[in-house]
Design a protein around this motif. Structure first.
Motif, PDB file in Angstrom:
ATOM      1  N   ASP A 162     -12.870   6.460 -14.399  1.00 53.36           N
ATOM      2  CA  ASP A 162     -13.611   5.212 -14.612  1.00 53.36           C
ATOM      3  C   ASP A 162     -14.419   4.844 -13.373  1.00 53.36           C
ATOM      4  O   ASP A 162     -15.571   4.390 -13.479  1.00 53.36           O
ATOM      5  N   ALA A 175      -7.003   8.643 -14.696  1.00 53.68           N
ATOM      6  CA  ALA A 175      -7.813   7.841 -15.612  1.00 53.68           C
ATOM      7  C   ALA A 175      -8.635   6.808 -14.844  1.00 53.68           C
ATOM      8  O   ALA A 175      -9.830   6.608 -15.127  1.00 53.68           O
ATOM      9  N   ARG A 176      -8.017   6.162 -13.882  1.00 58.64           N
ATOM     10  CA  ARG A 176      -8.726   5.171 -13.072  1.00 58.64           C
ATOM     11  C   ARG A 176      -9.845   5.821 -12.266  1.00 58.64           C
ATOM     12  O   ARG A 176     -10.952   5.274 -12.157  1.00 58.64           O
ATOM     13  N   GLY A 186      -0.696  10.252 -10.415  1.00 55.63           N
ATOM     14  CA  GLY A 186      -0.231   9.987 -11.764  1.00 55.63           C
ATOM     15  C   GLY A 186      -1.378  10.070 -12.763  1.00 55.63           C
ATOM     16  O   GLY A 186      -2.562  10.047 -12.383  1.00 55.63           O
ATOM     17  N   LEU A 187      -1.036  10.163 -14.022  1.00 60.54           N
ATOM     18  CA  LEU A 187      -2.069  10.184 -15.060  1.00 60.54           C
ATOM     19  C   LEU A 187      -2.916   8.917 -15.018  1.00 60.54           C
ATOM     20  O   LEU A 187      -4.126   8.963 -15.286  1.00 60.54           O
ATOM     21  N   ASP A 188      -2.285   7.792 -14.665  1.00 62.22           N
ATOM     22  CA  ASP A 188      -3.051   6.551 -14.557  1.00 62.22           C
ATOM     23  C   ASP A 188      -4.041   6.617 -13.394  1.00 62.22           C
ATOM     24  O   ASP A 188      -5.146   6.057 -13.473  1.00 62.22           O
ATOM     25  N   ASP A 189      -3.665   7.316 -12.317  1.00 59.93           N
ATOM     26  CA  ASP A 189      -4.586   7.500 -11.189  1.00 59.93           C
ATOM     27  C   ASP A 189      -5.797   8.321 -11.613  1.00 59.93           C
ATOM     28  O   ASP A 189      -6.936   8.020 -11.212  1.00 59.93           O
TER      29      ASP A 189
END
Length: 202
Positions: A37, A33-34, A28-31
């Protein structure tokens, strides 16, 4: 060829010849982004796009001679190998045993790292980017059989779904009667300087 177009060709081959092999679903896009980081650098767009279609390759050996592609969690875990100086820009994206494929996040260039040999960078256009490598594999699998991948240095690897040890899977087998290339320039291009220190090539 886009990342999605390359994956469609690879998926089509797997569906026809190795239907029991399963590629992971998308990250996912959150994956993504994480992951950025966690590793402290931004992945090249083509690597991100690949993760958004398949979060690694699971047990499917995508890149000859048999590299598996890492998912986001594996990238984060193995990025710890490269944290100092210029190495901090390098991100591992796959492996075959202890040997890893890496990407230089500044240029998108694909190289390798081996615990004994160190870093190596090929100057062949094949290794210019991940999208180039994936398109190469896709075109091989989208052609009529036999599916022969000619790698830099005149190495020939054939894709097969009839490997005696792993039937019904995508396996890459070295051509038994292929030429042995002892050209020192080719060897240096593939494996770095020979007989000296294994630094980062230009």
């Amino acid at each position: 060829m886009t990342i999605d177009e390359s994956w469609k060709k690879i998926e089509r081959w797997l569906a026809r010849y190795a239907p029991e092999e399963e590629l992971p679903g998308p990250a996912g896009l959150d994956d993504i982004a994480r992951l950025s980081d966690q590793i402290g650098v931004q992945l090249p767009p083509d690597v991100e796009q690949s993760l958004l279609r398949h979060n690694g390759s699971g047990l499917v050996t995508i890149v000859p001679p048999g590299f598996l592609l890492y998912g986001a969690d594996e990238i984060a875990r193995f990025k710890g190998h490269f944290t100092k100086g210029e190495e901090s820009a390098y991100v591992p994206i796959g492996n075959i045993g202890p040997s890893e494929k890496i990407v230089d996040t500044r240029t998108g260039r694909i190289g390798g790292h081996d615990p004994e040999q160190g870093f190596y960078w090929g100057d062949d256009p094949l290794w210019a980017s991940f999208s180039t490598v994936l398109a190469f594999v896709a075109d091989v699998l989208d052609s009529p059989p036999p599916w022969i991948a000619m790698l830099p240095g005149e190495e020939e690897w054939e894709a097969t779904h009839q490997d005696a040890d792993f039937p019904g899977t995508l396996s890459w087998t070295e051509e038994p009667n292929g030429p042995v290339d002892w050209d020192m320039d080719s060897l240096a291009r593939q494996f770095g300087p020979l007989g000296g220190s294994h630094g980062k090539g230009s």
